[in-house]
Design a protein around this motif. Structure first.
Motif, PDB file in Angstrom:
ATOM      1  N   ILE A  46     -36.383 -25.319   6.157  1.00 56.32           N
ATOM      2  CA  ILE A  46     -35.629 -24.622   7.196  1.00 56.32           C
ATOM      3  C   ILE A  46     -35.232 -25.663   8.240  1.00 56.32           C
ATOM      4  CG2 ILE A  46     -35.734 -22.836   8.969  1.00 56.32           C
ATOM      5  CD1 ILE A  46     -37.976 -21.542   7.160  1.00 56.32           C
ATOM      6  N   ASP A  52     -30.718 -20.798   9.793  1.00 53.00           N
ATOM      7  CA  ASP A  52     -31.545 -19.698  10.285  1.00 53.00           C
ATOM      8  C   ASP A  52     -31.294 -18.405   9.506  1.00 53.00           C
ATOM      9  OD1 ASP A  52     -32.482 -21.516  12.134  1.00 53.00           O
ATOM     10  OD2 ASP A  52     -31.983 -20.290  13.890  1.00 53.00           O
ATOM     11  N   ALA A  55     -33.017 -18.538   6.227  1.00 52.20           N
ATOM     12  CA  ALA A  55     -34.458 -18.488   6.435  1.00 52.20           C
ATOM     13  C   ALA A  55     -34.914 -17.068   6.772  1.00 52.20           C
ATOM     14  CB  ALA A  55     -34.868 -19.451   7.548  1.00 52.20           C
ATOM     15  N   THR A  59     -37.424 -14.861   4.487  1.00 48.25           N
ATOM     16  CA  THR A  59     -38.644 -14.344   5.102  1.00 48.25           C
ATOM     17  C   THR A  59     -38.779 -12.854   4.864  1.00 48.25           C
ATOM     18  OG1 THR A  59     -38.624 -16.102   6.757  1.00 48.25           O
ATOM     19  CG2 THR A  59     -39.911 -14.128   7.289  1.00 48.25           C
ATOM     20  N   LEU A  90     -43.958 -21.592   7.061  1.00 42.52           N
ATOM     21  CA  LEU A  90     -42.549 -21.989   6.980  1.00 42.52           C
ATOM     22  C   LEU A  90     -42.449 -23.476   6.675  1.00 42.52           C
ATOM     23  CD1 LEU A  90     -41.444 -20.051  10.163  1.00 42.52           C
ATOM     24  CD2 LEU A  90     -40.955 -19.392   7.800  1.00 42.52           C
ATOM     25  N   ILE A 102     -38.108 -17.194  13.356  1.00 39.27           N
ATOM     26  CA  ILE A 102     -38.005 -16.916  11.929  1.00 39.27           C
ATOM     27  C   ILE A 102     -39.103 -15.935  11.514  1.00 39.27           C
ATOM     28  CG2 ILE A 102     -37.996 -17.902   9.607  1.00 39.27           C
ATOM     29  CD1 ILE A 102     -35.547 -18.699  11.409  1.00 39.27           C
ATOM     30  N   PRO A 135     -39.121 -21.965   0.932  1.00 37.92           N
ATOM     31  CA  PRO A 135     -38.996 -22.175   2.382  1.00 37.92           C
ATOM     32  C   PRO A 135     -39.995 -21.363   3.200  1.00 37.92           C
ATOM     33  CG  PRO A 135     -37.285 -20.699   1.617  1.00 37.92           C
ATOM     34  CD  PRO A 135     -38.039 -21.143   0.392  1.00 37.92           C
TER      35      PRO A 135
END
Length: 150
Positions: A46, A52, A55, A59, A90, A102, A135
């Motif tokens: 990331i 972003d 990511a 997530t 992360l 995140i 990630p």
């Protein structure tokens, strides 16, 4: 879970571990990466290979998988009622410090699933690498009630 095997074949562990275990009324999950049909949806760091938005999406997917893993350990008649603890790992580029932003994507999934529950405690950790060059990896502890909980 039947004889220790997750109901959802997509939750098969990648090594010598269980994807989730029920201990009392708490379900502990292994770390879950963002996979769809067994394949990672993104790889890399990331802040370097992933922006972003990518990511945040990864997530959310990893969190949904962690919740599915938790659900696979819940006995028949019981239900997940809340997430007590959430750990967000992360894989980040050097200098990336927006870990909490995140990790908020994981918290958002939990709030969507359990809108009346308290927010879980949470840790967000930046690491150099995760399995398979994922990630993000999500590990959680959830509480279940009802049914024969042993």
């Amino acid at each position: 879970m039947t004889d220790g095997v997750p109901r959802d074949a997509r939750l098969q562990p990648a090594g010598a571990y269980s994807v989730a275990r029920l201990v009392g009324e708490l379900v502990h999950t292994a770390g879950m990466t963002p996979r769809v049909d067994g394949a990672l949806v993104a790889t890399g760091r990331i802040g370097r290979e992933l922006d972003d938005a990518q990511a945040l999406s990864a997530t959310r997917i990893a969190t949904e998988r962690a919740l599915a893993a938790a659900a696979s350990a819940v006995p028949e008649g019981a239900v997940l009622t809340e997430v007590v603890s959430l750990t967000v790992y992360l894989a980040v580029a050097d200098g990336f410090v927006r870990l909490s932003e995140i990790a908020d994507a994981a918290s958002a999934v939990v709030v969507e699933r359990f809108p009346d529950a308290s927010l879980p405690v949470r840790a967000a950790l930046g690491v150099a690498a995760l399995p398979g060059d994922a990630p993000v990896e999500i590990q959680l502890v959830a509480r279940c009630t009802g049914g024969p909980i042993t």
